[in-house]
Design a protein around this motif. Structure first.
Motif, PDB file in Angstrom:
ATOM      1  N   ILE A  77      20.012  22.205 -38.215  1.00 55.50           N
ATOM      2  CA  ILE A  77      19.767  20.914 -37.567  1.00 55.50           C
ATOM      3  C   ILE A  77      18.275  20.749 -37.300  1.00 55.50           C
ATOM      4  O   ILE A  77      17.635  21.667 -36.764  1.00 55.50           O
ATOM      5  CB  ILE A  77      20.554  20.819 -36.245  1.00 55.50           C
ATOM      6  CG1 ILE A  77      22.053  20.910 -36.516  1.00 55.50           C
ATOM      7  CG2 ILE A  77      20.202  19.535 -35.497  1.00 55.50           C
ATOM      8  CD1 ILE A  77      22.902  21.070 -35.258  1.00 55.50           C
ATOM      9  N   THR A  78      17.739  19.586 -37.662  1.00 53.03           N
ATOM     10  CA  THR A  78      16.367  19.216 -37.316  1.00 53.03           C
ATOM     11  C   THR A  78      16.440  18.104 -36.290  1.00 53.03           C
ATOM     12  O   THR A  78      17.032  17.034 -36.552  1.00 53.03           O
ATOM     13  CB  THR A  78      15.592  18.733 -38.556  1.00 53.03           C
ATOM     14  OG1 THR A  78      15.592  19.763 -39.543  1.00 53.03           O
ATOM     15  CG2 THR A  78      14.158  18.360 -38.200  1.00 53.03           C
ATOM     16  N   GLN A  79      15.883  18.358 -35.116  1.00 53.87           N
ATOM     17  CA  GLN A  79      15.879  17.346 -34.053  1.00 53.87           C
ATOM     18  C   GLN A  79      14.727  16.358 -34.268  1.00 53.87           C
ATOM     19  O   GLN A  79      13.688  16.737 -34.798  1.00 53.87           O
ATOM     20  CB  GLN A  79      15.733  18.021 -32.675  1.00 53.87           C
ATOM     21  CG  GLN A  79      16.887  18.923 -32.292  1.00 53.87           C
ATOM     22  CD  GLN A  79      18.186  18.167 -32.034  1.00 53.87           C
ATOM     23  OE1 GLN A  79      18.198  16.973 -31.813  1.00 53.87           O
ATOM     24  NE2 GLN A  79      19.299  18.892 -32.080  1.00 53.87           N
ATOM     25  N   THR A 122      14.936   7.126 -36.181  1.00 53.96           N
ATOM     26  CA  THR A 122      15.932   6.407 -35.377  1.00 53.96           C
ATOM     27  C   THR A 122      16.290   7.188 -34.115  1.00 53.96           C
ATOM     28  O   THR A 122      17.014   6.684 -33.261  1.00 53.96           O
ATOM     29  CB  THR A 122      17.240   6.154 -36.158  1.00 53.96           C
ATOM     30  OG1 THR A 122      17.950   7.384 -36.321  1.00 53.96           O
ATOM     31  CG2 THR A 122      16.991   5.478 -37.491  1.00 53.96           C
ATOM     32  N   GLY A 123      15.803   8.443 -34.022  1.00 49.53           N
ATOM     33  CA  GLY A 123      16.125   9.270 -32.870  1.00 49.53           C
ATOM     34  C   GLY A 123      17.345  10.153 -33.077  1.00 49.53           C
ATOM     35  O   GLY A 123      17.768  10.851 -32.150  1.00 49.53           O
ATOM     36  N   ARG A 180      15.528  11.752 -44.682  1.00 50.82           N
ATOM     37  CA  ARG A 180      15.472  12.569 -43.471  1.00 50.82           C
ATOM     38  C   ARG A 180      14.462  11.991 -42.482  1.00 50.82           C
ATOM     39  O   ARG A 180      14.757  11.819 -41.293  1.00 50.82           O
ATOM     40  CB  ARG A 180      15.083  14.016 -43.824  1.00 50.82           C
ATOM     41  CG  ARG A 180      15.036  14.924 -42.593  1.00 50.82           C
ATOM     42  CD  ARG A 180      14.284  16.194 -42.866  1.00 50.82           C
ATOM     43  NE  ARG A 180      12.870  15.867 -43.078  1.00 50.82           N
ATOM     44  CZ  ARG A 180      11.961  16.723 -43.483  1.00 50.82           C
ATOM     45  NH1 ARG A 180      12.288  17.950 -43.772  1.00 50.82           N
ATOM     46  NH2 ARG A 180      10.713  16.350 -43.626  1.00 50.82           N
ATOM     47  N   ASP A 181      13.278  11.654 -42.972  1.00 50.47           N
ATOM     48  CA  ASP A 181      12.234  11.120 -42.102  1.00 50.47           C
ATOM     49  C   ASP A 181      12.654   9.781 -41.482  1.00 50.47           C
ATOM     50  O   ASP A 181      12.412   9.540 -40.301  1.00 50.47           O
ATOM     51  CB  ASP A 181      10.926  10.960 -42.873  1.00 50.47           C
ATOM     52  CG  ASP A 181      10.333  12.312 -43.290  1.00 50.47           C
ATOM     53  OD1 ASP A 181      10.760  13.357 -42.739  1.00 50.47           O
ATOM     54  OD2 ASP A 181       9.461  12.319 -44.169  1.00 50.47           O
ATOM     55  N   ARG A 182      13.308   8.939 -42.274  1.00 51.79           N
ATOM     56  CA  ARG A 182      13.765   7.631 -41.754  1.00 51.79           C
ATOM     57  C   ARG A 182      14.823   7.822 -40.667  1.00 51.79           C
ATOM     58  O   ARG A 182      14.820   7.110 -39.661  1.00 51.79           O
ATOM     59  CB  ARG A 182      14.328   6.780 -42.894  1.00 51.79           C
ATOM     60  CG  ARG A 182      13.271   6.243 -43.834  1.00 51.79           C
ATOM     61  CD  ARG A 182      13.886   5.435 -44.966  1.00 51.79           C
ATOM     62  NE  ARG A 182      14.532   4.232 -44.469  1.00 51.79           N
ATOM     63  CZ  ARG A 182      15.433   3.537 -45.154  1.00 51.79           C
ATOM     64  NH1 ARG A 182      15.802   3.923 -46.364  1.00 51.79           N
ATOM     65  NH2 ARG A 182      15.971   2.446 -44.634  1.00 51.79           N
ATOM     66  N   VAL A 183      15.735   8.765 -40.870  1.00 56.05           N
ATOM     67  CA  VAL A 183      16.784   9.009 -39.868  1.00 56.05           C
ATOM     68  C   VAL A 183      16.169   9.582 -38.590  1.00 56.05           C
ATOM     69  O   VAL A 183      16.512   9.149 -37.485  1.00 56.05           O
ATOM     70  CB  VAL A 183      17.883   9.947 -40.422  1.00 56.05           C
ATOM     71  CG1 VAL A 183      18.840  10.391 -39.317  1.00 56.05           C
ATOM     72  CG2 VAL A 183      18.651   9.260 -41.552  1.00 56.05           C
ATOM     73  N   GLU A 230      26.386  10.680 -34.961  1.00 57.47           N
ATOM     74  CA  GLU A 230      25.484  11.533 -34.177  1.00 57.47           C
ATOM     75  C   GLU A 230      24.489  12.289 -35.058  1.00 57.47           C
ATOM     76  O   GLU A 230      23.411  12.669 -34.612  1.00 57.47           O
ATOM     77  CB  GLU A 230      26.288  12.541 -33.344  1.00 57.47           C
ATOM     78  CG  GLU A 230      26.891  11.937 -32.080  1.00 57.47           C
ATOM     79  CD  GLU A 230      28.138  11.088 -32.352  1.00 57.47           C
ATOM     80  OE1 GLU A 230      28.312  10.100 -31.632  1.00 57.47           O
ATOM     81  OE2 GLU A 230      28.912  11.393 -33.263  1.00 57.47           O
ATOM     82  N   TYR A 231      24.877  12.548 -36.319  1.00 53.55           N
ATOM     83  CA  TYR A 231      24.036  13.302 -37.259  1.00 53.55           C
ATOM     84  C   TYR A 231      24.128  12.666 -38.635  1.00 53.55           C
ATOM     85  O   TYR A 231      25.133  12.038 -38.966  1.00 53.55           O
ATOM     86  CB  TYR A 231      24.519  14.756 -37.411  1.00 53.55           C
ATOM     87  CG  TYR A 231      24.452  15.586 -36.177  1.00 53.55           C
ATOM     88  CD1 TYR A 231      23.318  16.353 -35.883  1.00 53.55           C
ATOM     89  CD2 TYR A 231      25.529  15.648 -35.297  1.00 53.55           C
ATOM     90  CE1 TYR A 231      23.262  17.134 -34.735  1.00 53.55           C
ATOM     91  CE2 TYR A 231      25.481  16.430 -34.157  1.00 53.55           C
ATOM     92  CZ  TYR A 231      24.343  17.175 -33.875  1.00 53.55           C
ATOM     93  OH  TYR A 231      24.289  17.950 -32.751  1.00 53.55           O
TER      94      TYR A 231
END
Length: 128
Positions: free
Chosen positions: A125-127, A110-111, A104-107, A94-95
């Protein structure tokens, strides 16, 4: 079922390098969670630990945390960052916890949300 949280190499080195109480911080953010480390992250930590020095010490502690506290999982990807993106894309976690900006940007693409250091020793947390 507990929230699955994948930890990257930088996350597992945070306790030594940045004086972050990693698992306490994750508990504060998520209540209950299951930490997951791809096998490629464990291998990367072992390689870094073998180099010695300050980074080696942090990697050695991170390796021990991965082995003792995390569910170590195999992925198709042999490169640690690719393995974490794969877990996020497939919905296996989930995270993802990382301080690596490109990862971070690649993840986020993925949403999946990312947990990273905010301030001196707190995680946030960054959504996507």
């Amino acid at each position: 079922m507990a929230t699955r949280v994948a930890l990257d190499t930088s996350a597992l080195m945070m306790p030594v390098e940045l004086d972050v109480r990693l698992f306490d911080e994750l508990e504060r953010l998520l209540d209950s969670f299951e930490p997951v480390a791809p096998q490629s992250v464990v291998e990367e930590l072992r390689r870094l630990a073998d180099k010695g020095g300050t980074e080696g010490t942090a990697a050695n502690v991170g390796h021990d945390l991965a082995i003792e506290r995390c569910l170590v999982v195999d992925t198709e990807a042999s490169y640690a960052d690719d393995a974490l993106v794969e877990l996020a894309r497939e919905g296996a976690v989930e995270y993802v916890v990382t301080n690596d900006r490109p990862l971070r940007d690649r993840v986020l693409e993925t949403g999946r949300p990312v947990i990273a250091l905010r301030g001196r020793n707190k995680l946030a947390i960054t959504q996507p």
